[in-house]
Design a protein around this motif. Structure first.
Motif, PDB file in Angstrom:
ATOM      1  N   SER A  94      36.162 -16.741  11.629  1.00  0.00           N
ATOM      2  CA  SER A  94      36.992 -16.741  12.830  1.00  0.00           C
ATOM      3  C   SER A  94      36.611 -15.578  13.742  1.00  0.00           C
ATOM      4  CB  SER A  94      38.469 -16.627  12.440  1.00  0.00           C
ATOM      5  OG  SER A  94      39.261 -16.387  13.592  1.00  0.00           O
ATOM      6  N   PRO A  95      36.527 -15.825  15.063  1.00  0.00           N
ATOM      7  CA  PRO A  95      36.230 -14.723  15.996  1.00  0.00           C
ATOM      8  C   PRO A  95      37.317 -13.654  16.018  1.00  0.00           C
ATOM      9  CG  PRO A  95      36.805 -16.747  17.188  1.00  0.00           C
ATOM     10  CD  PRO A  95      36.630 -17.124  15.753  1.00  0.00           C
ATOM     11  N   TRP A  96      38.494 -13.983  15.472  1.00  0.00           N
ATOM     12  CA  TRP A  96      39.565 -12.974  15.423  1.00  0.00           C
ATOM     13  C   TRP A  96      39.212 -11.821  14.497  1.00  0.00           C
ATOM     14  CZ3 TRP A  96      43.093 -12.605  18.974  1.00  0.00           C
ATOM     15  CH2 TRP A  96      43.507 -13.744  19.670  1.00  0.00           C
ATOM     16  N   TYR A  97      38.249 -12.046  13.586  1.00  0.00           N
ATOM     17  CA  TYR A  97      37.817 -10.940  12.738  1.00  0.00           C
ATOM     18  C   TYR A  97      37.092  -9.864  13.538  1.00  0.00           C
ATOM     19  CZ  TYR A  97      39.036 -13.156   8.310  1.00  0.00           C
ATOM     20  OH  TYR A  97      39.723 -13.703   7.257  1.00  0.00           O
ATOM     21  N   ALA A  98      36.721 -10.178  14.781  1.00  0.00           N
ATOM     22  CA  ALA A  98      36.105  -9.160  15.637  1.00  0.00           C
ATOM     23  C   ALA A  98      37.081  -8.028  15.941  1.00  0.00           C
ATOM     24  CB  ALA A  98      35.609  -9.790  16.931  1.00  0.00           C
ATOM     25  N   VAL A  99      38.390  -8.338  15.896  1.00  0.00           N
ATOM     26  CA  VAL A  99      39.399  -7.302  16.188  1.00  0.00           C
ATOM     27  C   VAL A  99      39.384  -6.209  15.117  1.00  0.00           C
ATOM     28  CG1 VAL A  99      41.853  -6.848  16.536  1.00  0.00           C
ATOM     29  CG2 VAL A  99      40.809  -8.926  17.499  1.00  0.00           C
TER      30      VAL A  99
ATOM     31  N   PHE B 268      28.715 -10.517  15.659  1.00  0.00           N
ATOM     32  CA  PHE B 268      28.430  -9.329  14.855  1.00  0.00           C
ATOM     33  C   PHE B 268      29.721  -8.670  14.390  1.00  0.00           C
ATOM     34  CE2 PHE B 268      27.934  -4.782  14.371  1.00  0.00           C
ATOM     35  CZ  PHE B 268      26.799  -4.654  13.575  1.00  0.00           C
ATOM     36  N   LEU B 269      30.638  -8.437  15.317  1.00  0.00           N
ATOM     37  CA  LEU B 269      31.903  -7.783  14.971  1.00  0.00           C
ATOM     38  C   LEU B 269      32.744  -8.661  14.046  1.00  0.00           C
ATOM     39  CD1 LEU B 269      32.907  -6.280  18.441  1.00  0.00           C
ATOM     40  CD2 LEU B 269      32.075  -5.037  16.442  1.00  0.00           C
ATOM     41  N   SER B 270      32.671  -9.989  14.228  1.00  0.00           N
ATOM     42  CA  SER B 270      33.444 -10.904  13.377  1.00  0.00           C
ATOM     43  C   SER B 270      32.957 -10.855  11.936  1.00  0.00           C
ATOM     44  CB  SER B 270      33.348 -12.334  13.911  1.00  0.00           C
ATOM     45  OG  SER B 270      33.873 -12.432  15.211  1.00  0.00           O
ATOM     46  N   VAL B 271      31.643 -10.916  11.761  1.00  0.00           N
ATOM     47  CA  VAL B 271      31.081 -10.878  10.410  1.00  0.00           C
ATOM     48  C   VAL B 271      31.349  -9.524   9.766  1.00  0.00           C
ATOM     49  CG1 VAL B 271      28.958 -11.031   9.053  1.00  0.00           C
ATOM     50  CG2 VAL B 271      29.329 -12.597  10.953  1.00  0.00           C
ATOM     51  N   TRP B 272      31.175  -8.456  10.527  1.00  0.00           N
ATOM     52  CA  TRP B 272      31.457  -7.101  10.039  1.00  0.00           C
ATOM     53  C   TRP B 272      32.927  -6.975   9.635  1.00  0.00           C
ATOM     54  CZ3 TRP B 272      30.431  -2.319   8.444  1.00  0.00           C
ATOM     55  CH2 TRP B 272      31.228  -1.244   8.810  1.00  0.00           C
ATOM     56  N   GLY B 273      33.825  -7.447  10.501  1.00  0.00           N
ATOM     57  CA  GLY B 273      35.252  -7.383  10.183  1.00  0.00           C
ATOM     58  C   GLY B 273      35.611  -8.242   8.985  1.00  0.00           C
ATOM     59  N   PHE B 274      34.973  -9.416   8.870  1.00  0.00           N
ATOM     60  CA  PHE B 274      35.240 -10.297   7.733  1.00  0.00           C
ATOM     61  C   PHE B 274      34.857  -9.625   6.423  1.00  0.00           C
ATOM     62  CE2 PHE B 274      33.862 -13.500   4.674  1.00  0.00           C
ATOM     63  CZ  PHE B 274      34.965 -14.330   4.620  1.00  0.00           C
ATOM     64  N   TYR B 275      33.674  -8.997   6.374  1.00  0.00           N
ATOM     65  CA  TYR B 275      33.240  -8.337   5.146  1.00  0.00           C
ATOM     66  C   TYR B 275      34.134  -7.150   4.788  1.00  0.00           C
ATOM     67  CZ  TYR B 275      28.897 -10.951   4.464  1.00  0.00           C
ATOM     68  OH  TYR B 275      27.984 -11.935   4.195  1.00  0.00           O
ATOM     69  N   LEU B 276      34.583  -6.402   5.788  1.00  0.00           N
ATOM     70  CA  LEU B 276      35.483  -5.286   5.498  1.00  0.00           C
ATOM     71  C   LEU B 276      36.814  -5.796   4.945  1.00  0.00           C
ATOM     72  CD1 LEU B 276      34.922  -2.878   8.523  1.00  0.00           C
ATOM     73  CD2 LEU B 276      33.989  -2.712   6.210  1.00  0.00           C
ATOM     74  N   LYS B 277      37.298  -6.896   5.517  1.00  0.00           N
ATOM     75  CA  LYS B 277      38.536  -7.490   5.008  1.00  0.00           C
ATOM     76  C   LYS B 277      38.352  -7.929   3.563  1.00  0.00           C
ATOM     77  CE  LYS B 277      40.797 -11.542   4.104  1.00  0.00           C
ATOM     78  NZ  LYS B 277      40.341 -12.673   3.261  1.00  0.00           N
ATOM     79  N   LYS B 278      37.204  -8.517   3.244  1.00  0.00           N
ATOM     80  CA  LYS B 278      36.927  -8.965   1.876  1.00  0.00           C
ATOM     81  C   LYS B 278      36.931  -7.792   0.900  1.00  0.00           C
ATOM     82  CE  LYS B 278      36.164 -13.443   1.352  1.00  0.00           C
ATOM     83  NZ  LYS B 278      36.713 -14.258   0.240  1.00  0.00           N
ATOM     84  N   MET B 279      36.472  -6.639   1.357  1.00  0.00           N
ATOM     85  CA  MET B 279      36.455  -5.468   0.479  1.00  0.00           C
ATOM     86  C   MET B 279      37.873  -5.003   0.163  1.00  0.00           C
ATOM     87  SD  MET B 279      33.373  -4.756  -0.356  1.00  0.00           S
ATOM     88  CE  MET B 279      33.877  -3.271  -1.169  1.00  0.00           C
ATOM     89  N   VAL B 280      38.741  -5.092   1.141  1.00  0.00           N
ATOM     90  CA  VAL B 280      40.118  -4.611   0.962  1.00  0.00           C
ATOM     91  C   VAL B 280      41.002  -5.703   0.372  1.00  0.00           C
ATOM     92  CG1 VAL B 280      42.149  -3.694   2.150  1.00  0.00           C
ATOM     93  CG2 VAL B 280      39.848  -2.988   2.867  1.00  0.00           C
ATOM     94  N   PHE B 281      40.852  -6.919   0.880  1.00  0.00           N
ATOM     95  CA  PHE B 281      41.678  -8.054   0.441  1.00  0.00           C
ATOM     96  C   PHE B 281      40.740  -9.248   0.276  1.00  0.00           C
ATOM     97  CE2 PHE B 281      44.641 -11.594   0.873  1.00  0.00           C
ATOM     98  CZ  PHE B 281      45.716 -11.158   0.097  1.00  0.00           C
ATOM     99  N   PRO B 282      40.199  -9.466  -0.925  1.00  0.00           N
ATOM    100  CA  PRO B 282      39.120 -10.453  -1.102  1.00  0.00           C
ATOM    101  C   PRO B 282      39.565 -11.911  -1.092  1.00  0.00           C
ATOM    102  CG  PRO B 282      39.683  -9.435  -3.205  1.00  0.00           C
ATOM    103  CD  PRO B 282      40.480  -8.709  -2.153  1.00  0.00           C
ATOM    104  N   TRP B 283      40.851 -12.181  -1.116  1.00  0.00           N
ATOM    105  CA  TRP B 283      41.352 -13.549  -1.233  1.00  0.00           C
ATOM    106  C   TRP B 283      41.427 -14.242   0.135  1.00  0.00           C
ATOM    107  CZ3 TRP B 283      43.703  -9.231  -3.399  1.00  0.00           C
ATOM    108  CH2 TRP B 283      43.482  -9.078  -4.778  1.00  0.00           C
ATOM    109  N   PRO B 284      41.199 -15.555   0.209  1.00  0.00           N
ATOM    110  CA  PRO B 284      40.817 -16.444  -0.899  1.00  0.00           C
ATOM    111  C   PRO B 284      39.330 -16.323  -1.228  1.00  0.00           C
ATOM    112  CG  PRO B 284      40.926 -17.689   1.139  1.00  0.00           C
ATOM    113  CD  PRO B 284      41.369 -16.297   1.476  1.00  0.00           C
ATOM    114  N   LEU B 285      39.022 -16.407  -2.506  1.00  0.00           N
ATOM    115  CA  LEU B 285      37.629 -16.371  -2.938  1.00  0.00           C
ATOM    116  C   LEU B 285      37.032 -17.769  -2.777  1.00  0.00           C
ATOM    117  CD1 LEU B 285      38.224 -14.267  -6.153  1.00  0.00           C
ATOM    118  CD2 LEU B 285      37.104 -13.471  -4.067  1.00  0.00           C
TER     119      LEU B 285
END
Length: 579
Positions: free
Chosen positions: A290-295, A265-282
């Motif tokens: 990556s589970p590191w997106y949970a951070v 859950f936290l990884s997907v949430w973090g991934f989407y937030l990252k995409k909003m701020v820095f969308p690359w690579p498309l």
């Protein structure tokens, strides 16, 4: 971040600039291709002459009920003949409408206190690269079309809060209902609308005398809506077994437990937030996160917990976050062919754009960054716009799209299969064979395995030198498979006709029988009277005038625009006169 109030003095000029920005950034999307994933299936299904308007609006057997999006594809087929250029133009126009609606909503929320913020927020949404998939992909139309009515609903809701008139609140709910008919996730505006009302009250404390009345009216309307939806859902499910079946289909048996669920859950949430701020690579297909997106996901939740709850930017961020919940659920439960998708960010991006621009303006004022803010912002806009322009060119062909996607997601067999099909269409048959070999080693699903086998046959058919060789390959693939595949039937039909010109005796009769069966199946699939007309000619060539008359009569009774209608009518009249 302060901007001169003398620049772009009127709304009409700002709207014109926003429309121009959408036109410049997305003009390349008009020459986009028909993507082999979903787009081609949409063309086949809604292009069938046997499909009626009632069929389009009627609820089917699946879990989705999206009559508005289905109606748009149906009208595309009936009015535009599924012209790719016009269908892509529709997507661009819908995005342009959403940009204007977002601008008007931002004007309602922000008023005249900082007149440049609505324009900047709408410009962020207009050129944000993360929206390029939803706009460039015909099948991605669901999110932009739903956004038209969600943003319209939000605009009407703010108008109701501003004037105290309940009719605007009623209109807001009606628009939301229409939006749900495009994509069911629009229903998340129900809780988001209350957050948006609180945001409006925070931004306009001097105008909140009728705020409680608006909240009461809105809550009453939603309760009525929920009661009606419960009745419809109960009748649709038809019992506990159906409900359990639906739940099992939605979760797909992929539900995780405990810590794994939380990390995902936290990884997907973090991934989407990252995409909003820095969308690359498309990327068109993202199969893992990556589970590191949970951070950053956990950090974002902590920051939200520490944020000022009455901040309008916090409330707008929460409004957009509601629309992220279904996308996160899809990723956690593994409900679609990709874990996450950029197109799911289209609606959240609209509200996040206002929140981020407003927050950055506040921070720039507090830190006195006025001299640097404007140049940095316009540089960011230029970079985003160039990235979006470049991304639309990737969607110009299946070959460029899947070459790009496979380079970023190399371990997905389905993508290698799609790339192989694109390579074969371009005549690069040896490369296509290699891609299919790679696809077969990546543990593809049973469905993809079937597609790989089919594409191998198509490539070998293209490499064969004679009609006899091509026909043998097709029949060797299995008649049960060929008879259910319109593309393979058309190829078999062409080869049979090529052989029929030189055949005689029993071979000619066997080919004619096969052609008649193929024609009947293609007519049943497409409703194209050309197949009836050709079957009539084949029956006539075999001396079976009764069956020839039947084919010509059915062809003559087709709608006025039907192919070969007039010629069939003459032949039917001539044969009928003999009997």
């Amino acid at each position: 971040m302060t901007f001169s109030q003398t620049t772009l003095p009127s709304k009409s000029k700002e709207i014109a600039l926003l429309v121009a920005a959408v036109a410049v950034v997305y003009c390349g999307a008009l020459w986009g291709t028909i993507v082999s994933i979903d787009d081609a299936a949409i063309m086949r299904f809604y292009g069938s002459s046997r499909l009626s308007l009632l069929d389009v609006l009627r609820a089917g057997e699946g879990y989705y009920y999206r009559p508005l999006i289905a109606l748009s594809y149906f009208l595309d087929a009936r009015i535009f003949g599924h012209s790719p250029f016009l269908m892509h133009l529709e997507n661009v126009l819908i995005h342009g409408a959403n940009v204007v609606l977002l601008y008007l909503l931002a004007c309602r929320l922000l008023g005249t206190a900082v007149p440049r913020l609505p324009f900047l927020a709408a410009l962020v949404f207009a050129v944000h690269p993360v929206n390029s998939e939803a706009v460039s992909w015909i099948a991605g139309r669901t999110d932009p079309l739903a956004a038209v009515f969600v943003l319209g609903s939000a605009l009407s809701l703010c108008r109701g809060a501003e004037t105290g008139r309940a009719r605007y609140t009623v209109l807001s709910v009606l628009l939301l209902l229409v939006g749900v008919m495009a994509k069911e996730t629009a229903i998340l505006f129900v809780p988001a609308s209350f957050v948006l009302l609180f945001c409006w009250r925070t931004l306009h404390p001097e105008r909140c005398d009728r705020f409680r009345q608006q909240v009461t009216v809105l809550a009453g309307l939603y309760l009525c809506l929920c009661a009606g939806a419960a009745v419809v859902l109960a009748s649709r499910l038809g019992g506990h077994n159906s409900a359990a079946k639906l739940a099992a289909g939605v979760t797909g048996g992929a539900m995780l437990h405990g810590l794994d669920s939380l990390v995902l859950f936290l990884s997907v949430w973090g991934f989407y937030l990252k995409k909003m701020v820095f969308p690359w690579p498309l990327c068109f297909a993202i199969t893992s996160v990556s589970p590191w997106y949970a951070v950053p996901g956990a950090a974002a939740l902590l920051l939200l917990g520490c944020a000022r709850k009455r901040s309008p930017w916090f409330l707008l961020f929460c409004t957009g976050a509601f629309f992220l919940l279904p996308a996160i659920l899809v990723g956690v439960l593994d409900m679609t062919w990709t874990v996450v998708a950029e197109r799911y960010l289209y609606l959240p991006c609209a509200f996040f754009s206002i929140a981020v621009v407003g927050y950055l303006h506040e921070v720039a004022q507090r830190l006195r960054l006025r001299p640097m803010a404007a140049p940095a912002l316009w540089l960011l806009f230029a970079a985003a716009a160039l990235s979006t322009v470049q991304r639309t060119t990737v969607w110009h062909s299946n070959l460029s799209l899947f070459t790009d996607t496979v380079s970023k997601t190399p371990d997905f067999g389905m993508l290698h299969n799609e790339l192989a099909a694109a390579l074969a269409t371009s005549g690069r048959l040896a490369e296509a064979e290699k891609e299919l070999e790679v696809a077969s080693t990546l543990r593809p699903s049973e469905l993809v395995q079937g597609l790989i086998r089919r594409n191998r046959i198509l490539i070998r058919v293209k490499m064969a030198k004679t009609p006899q060789e091509r026909r043998t390959l097709l029949l060797g693939y299995g008649w049960d498979r060929v008879r259910t595949d319109p593309d393979l039937l058309r190829i078999l039909r062409d080869e049979d006709y090529a052989m029929l010109r030189h055949a005689s005796g029993g071979e000619r009769d066997s080919l004619a029988s096969e052609l008649i069966e193929v024609g009947d199946r293609l007519y049943a699939e497409t409703g194209d009277t050309l197949f009836l007309y050709n079957n009539g000619q084949l029956h006539l060539g075999r001396g079976d005038e009764a069956r020839a008359l039947s084919c010509f009569a059915r062809c003559a009774a087709a709608p006025e625009e039907a192919f070969y209608k007039e010629a069939a009518a003459k032949l039917a009249a001539r044969l009928g006169g003999k009997q």
